[in-house]
Motif scaffolding. Structure first.
Motif: not given
Length: 336
Positions: A1-4, A46-50, A103-104, A172-174
């Motif tokens: 998972m990424k955050i922009i 609730n998952q790792k932020i890459d 990715g997501p 966004f899933k993609s």
């Protein structure tokens, strides 16, 4: 998972506090807005932020970039810096980070905070986070069908269609699909009001059959100007106090001082003959003497004497000695 995180705007409505640092780095309850934002998003996901990709203006300077990279590191993520040097809209801003759009991912605008307790629907193509509001005419809203899917986006409706306001956080899933839709807007010069708009890309995606669902937040807190930022600081302190978080640093020196929770007292703060609280944040290395302060936000390295403050916001390295109450002074200001 990424955050922009698009955050290239300076935040003119919050001046003078944004003359020296961008608005997302203003502290709320002792922690920069953008730091709290990505922490809270990580908690909901609730998952790792890459990776956390920050989109800033090139004039923000190296110290801002260093601070942002440190925020990503604290969350165990890779930090990436991109630049948006022209204000060409939300879609253009996000596309400045196109190399990270795979990715997501979550897109989150860094001028808002939230509290939420919902499980992200990872089967949806997109989740748009919303909050029920009393006056939807001031916001962009989403309209739902009987299956709780988003069927329309309406900007500042003049007639009632929905009271679910878009708060500026999207999943966004993609990332690849989002990038393609945003690129289409840029390639075809599709603009509104001279800007490329994310909502146009969302509409195109919806027309192609992608599934959009709402993620409803319990609290939505703005940081747009001085008064609402002070209010947001107060509300956040209340949440953290209710969670029994320790908000007074062990190095703080309190002499003949009364603390009325909730308050945040930072590292190496000295309080003498003073009453602090409720709803006050005081950043590191500040000193306060012979004062009463409530409902206020004081940043770092500032000195306050003989004050009776309420609904005040004081910047970094400032000095205040006076009778005013609801003041707003920026970094390195002196008022006595």
């Amino acid at each position: 998972m990424k955050i922009i995180v698009p955050m290239a705007g300076r935040g003119s409505r919050l001046r003078p506090h944004t003359l020296t640092i961008p608005k997302p780095l203003i502290p709320i309850a002792g922690k920069p807005i953008v730091h709290r934002l990505v922490e809270d998003i990580a908690g909901v996901l609730n998952q790792k932020i890459d990776e956390i990709a920050f989109i800033i203006h090139k004039d923000f300077g190296k110290q801002v970039e260093t601070d942002l990279m440190a925020i990503a590191e604290k969350l165990g993520s890779k930090g990436t810096i991109y630049y948006q040097n022209e204000a060409l809209g939300t879609a253009h801003a996000i596309m400045c980070a196109k190399e990270s759009m795979s990715g997501p991912l979550v897109v989150a605008y860094a001028d808002t905070l939230f509290r939420a307790d919902f499980t992200l629907d990872v089967t949806a193509d997109s989740v748009i986070w919303v909050k029920q509001v009393e006056d939807p005419s001031a916001f962009g809203v989403v309209q739902l069908d009987s299956n709780n899917q988003i069927v329309d986006f309406v900007e500042k409706p003049t007639a009632f269609v929905s009271d679910l306001a878009i708060i500026g956080i999207y999943y966004f899933k993609s990332g690849e699909t989002l990038r393609e839709e945003l690129q289409f807007l840029l390639d075809n010069n599709i603009m509104k009001g001279g800007e490329y708009q994310l909502t146009d890309a969302l509409e195109n995606m919806k027309q192609k059959g992608l599934k959009f669902v709402p993620g409803k937040v319990d609290e939505w807190m703005d940081c747009g100007n001085k008064n609402v930022t002070v209010e947001t600081n107060s509300r956040m302190l209340g949440f953290l106090h209710a969670e029994r978080q320790n908000l007074v640093h062990s190095s703080a020196v309190l002499v003949n001082t009364t603390i009325i929770p909730p308050v945040y007292i930072g590292e190496n703060v000295t309080l003498n003959n003073t009453t602090i609280g409720p709803n006050v944040s005081i950043g590191k290395n500040c000193s306060v003497e012979n004062s009463t302060i409530q409902n206020s936000l004081i940043q770092t390295h500032s000195k306050i004497k003989n004050a009776k403050l309420s609904n005040a916001m004081i910047g970094n390295y400032a000095s205040f000695d006076g009778d005013f109450t609801s003041i707003s002074i920026g970094d390195y200001s002196v008022l006595d």
